[in-house]
Design a protein around this motif. Structure first.
Motif: not given
Length: 347
Positions: A309-313
């Motif tokens: 849900l919380v990506t590197g991007e």
């Protein structure tokens, strides 16, 4: 399928990761790594092994996910090494201290087919989830502006506890270290920023980076924004808040930490409906701990093959905003985000 976790860096934040892993079905802690054996000691036993050798740690076959909890300046290299070892990565904030390093991390995880998630746990707070629901329902209409405020205290003793704290190479200042969670929320709600103007200063703390910062934003949607962040508040934390203002809605989530609804007025809600949301949040303002939500999410993402849900991007966007504010303050000129993002590499 049980997902096996390993933690590298056994300082203060590691405890939250250990508690979250132990509270999550389908997740187990297999190993820890730290250059100081004493810091590992509380977590050893019951199947958890420890090592001071990073190569040995990353070479373990009983690790699926590596949680990186070291000082920030080590995040990038450790993420790349973990990805090359075939491990998924959950990295503490900020994911890196430069956009070039963030891009290396994202690229390494892509090339090695592993997941990358960044620890921005405030997205899972009950008040923030309610705010996101209102946003997705279109309840604000056209935005006019937004404010992100962090008025906290980190005294000199905090910075003197470790030589890396407050340094540009390993830590950063109030924006990179304390306010970046709030900036992640601001971007999650308001979308990308077009241009930043900023001032910052080191007023009261003996440290390399800034202890006080004020910025003005122009979002791509035309709305304006203000960021105020400081660790100089006397004598303790005063406020962390996120305020959104639109043609059909006003919402402020605040308190010493942004856990409480302070304003909740929408054209499509009666006063009674607004009060019900406020009451529900205030009965349980903290909800499930954010780190536990992130471990649950990473466990499911690895098991199912979906993205976290919380990506590197996502982590990179928050980092880019911090760097834009710092650059604007240091140069005395507005910074356009598209130019800064291109300079970093990945789009």
């Amino acid at each position: 399928m049980v997902i096996r976790y390993g933690i590298i860096g056994c300082g203060h934040i590691a405890r939250k990761h250990v508690e979250a892993i132990r509270a999550t079905d389908g997740a187990i802690l297999s190993a820890v790594c730290d250059k100081d054996p004493e810091r590992m000691e509380p977590y050893l036993g019951d199947g958890v092994e420890g090592t001071v050798d990073v190569e040995e740690f990353l070479g373990r076959t009983d690790l699926d996910v590596v949680n990186i909890c070291t000082p920030s300046g080590f995040h990038a290299d450790l993420t790349v090494r973990a990805a090359e070892a075939g491990k998924h990565v959950l990295v503490e904030k900020p994911m890196a201290l430069t956009l070039e390093d963030a891009d290396r991390m994202i690229q390494a995880c892509r090339e090695n087919g592993v997941q990358l998630s960044v620890v921005h746990p405030n997205r899972f707070r009950p008040a923030i989830r309610e705010l996101r629901k209102r946003l997705e329902a279109g309840a604000f209409g056209k935005f006019s502006h937004a404010n992100a405020t962090v008025r906290w205290n980190r005294n000199q003793e905090y910075y003197d506890q470790a030589s890396w704290r407050g340094t540009r190479a390993m830590d950063g200042g109030v924006l990179m270290n304390q306010a970046i969670h709030n900036l992640d929320l601001l971007l999650w709600m308001m979308g990308d920023v077009e241009e930043v103007s900023s001032y910052h200063a080191t007023r009261l703390r003996r440290m390399e980076a800034e202890d006080t910062s004020v910025s003005i934003l122009k979002f791509k949607n035309g709305a304006l924004g203000v960021i105020e962040a400081a660790v100089t508040l006397y004598p303790r934390n005063l406020e962390e808040s996120l305020a959104l203002f639109g043609e059909k809605g006003t919402a402020v989530v605040g308190g010493p930490t942004a856990n409480w609804i302070q304003a909740w007025q929408f054209a499509d809600l009666s006063e009674g409906q607004s009060e019900e949301v406020r009451r529900r949040v205030h009965e349980d303002p903290y909800g499930i701990p954010g780190h536990q939500c992130l471990i649950r999410d990473m466990t499911d993402a690895v098991q199912s093959g979906r993205r976290p849900l919380v990506t590197g991007e996502d982590g990179r966007r928050a980092l880019a905003l911090v760097i834009a504010c710092q650059t604007a303050a240091e140069t005395g000129r507005p910074v356009r985000m598209d130019e800064l993002v291109k300079a970093g590499g990945l789009q």
